[in-house]
Design a protein around this motif. Structure first.
Motif: not given
Length: 252
Positions: A61-62, A64, A75, A77, A79
């Motif tokens: 879900t994220s 980097t 980042t 993401d 959400i």
């Protein structure tokens, strides 16, 4: 891909008074504060950097990434919803949806489409320029851009308008970008296959609402070119040969 659905941009009505007040207080007038969008690949700032990924990741879900020159973290993401994302490789890779995504028979390599993505510059930093490519967009995407004062600017990316460039002027910097699908198109498709070629410019560090440009570290000391090394090697061998020849002849 055809270009249509002429874009329109607007300030969020709920945030308009706040944005105007912030612009007048900090930048000397609302006309001086703005984040604009170009519906093409149109870099305008010096120091443009690719955002690089260190690993090929899936079902997260994220994600980097780091800028190539200043090592600033960015980042990516998800959400909302249950979608999960990944990359299709390392380095300058594409951000793709890998699980629980919208499906479309025309959709990319894995046939899945992403419907929401948040892109945030490292906390305490900002940027004056962001470039991305929403590959094979379907329907309409809404792009919300937040600056360091919290003001938000909204833009609509129509089907077929894949590339976009966000540019901050008048002392503003970009801190967050939120992309969501806004509406289905006439065929019922929505979302986009992936975000390609994310790039960023004008990285700066925030102190309050003031952003100080970050300079890349100096390059490492120069390494001689292979041709230079070869010439030096030939010269050294020649010197050794000459000295040995003199000794063999008894020349002192």
């Amino acid at each position: 891909m055809p270009r249509f659905a002429i874009p329109a941009s607007h300030m969020r009505s709920a945030l308009l008074p706040t944005a105007v007040a912030a612009g007048m207080a900090i930048f000397g007038g609302a006309a001086d504060a703005h984040i604009s969008i170009c519906f093409k690949n149109c870099p305008q700032q010096p120091g443009e950097q690719n955002i690089l990924f260190g690993a090929k990741d899936n079902n997260l879900t994220s994600l980097t990434g780091q800028t190539k020159k200043t090592s600033t973290t960015v980042t990516f993401d998800v959400i909302s919803g249950t979608e999960e994302i990944g990359t299709n490789g390392i380095g300058q890779a594409d951000v793709i949806c890998t699980m629980n995504c919208g499906t479309d028979s025309k959709g990319g390599a894995n046939g899945m489409q992403l419907t929401n993505l948040d892109i945030a510059v490292q906390s305490g930093f900002g940027a004056t320029d962001f470039i991305g490519n929403l590959d094979f967009g379907e329907g309409t995407a809404l792009i919300d851009v937040t600056d360091q004062t919290g003001a938000t600017f909204d833009y609509t990316l129509g089907n077929g308008q894949n590339f976009f460039t966000l540019t901050a002027t008048g002392g503003e910097v970009i801190t967050d970008i939120h992309i969501t699908e806004e509406a289905l198109n006439s065929k019922g498709f929505f979302g986009w296959n992936d975000l390609k070629q994310p790039r960023i410019s004008g990285i700066c560090t925030l102190t309050g609402d003031t952003c100080t440009p970050v300079s890349p570290p100096p390059p490492p000391p120069g390494i001689p070119e292979p041709s230079t090394v070869a010439v030096l090697g030939v010269g050294l061998l020649g010197t050794v040969w000459f000295v040995r020849r003199r000794k063999n002849r008894g020349v002192v």
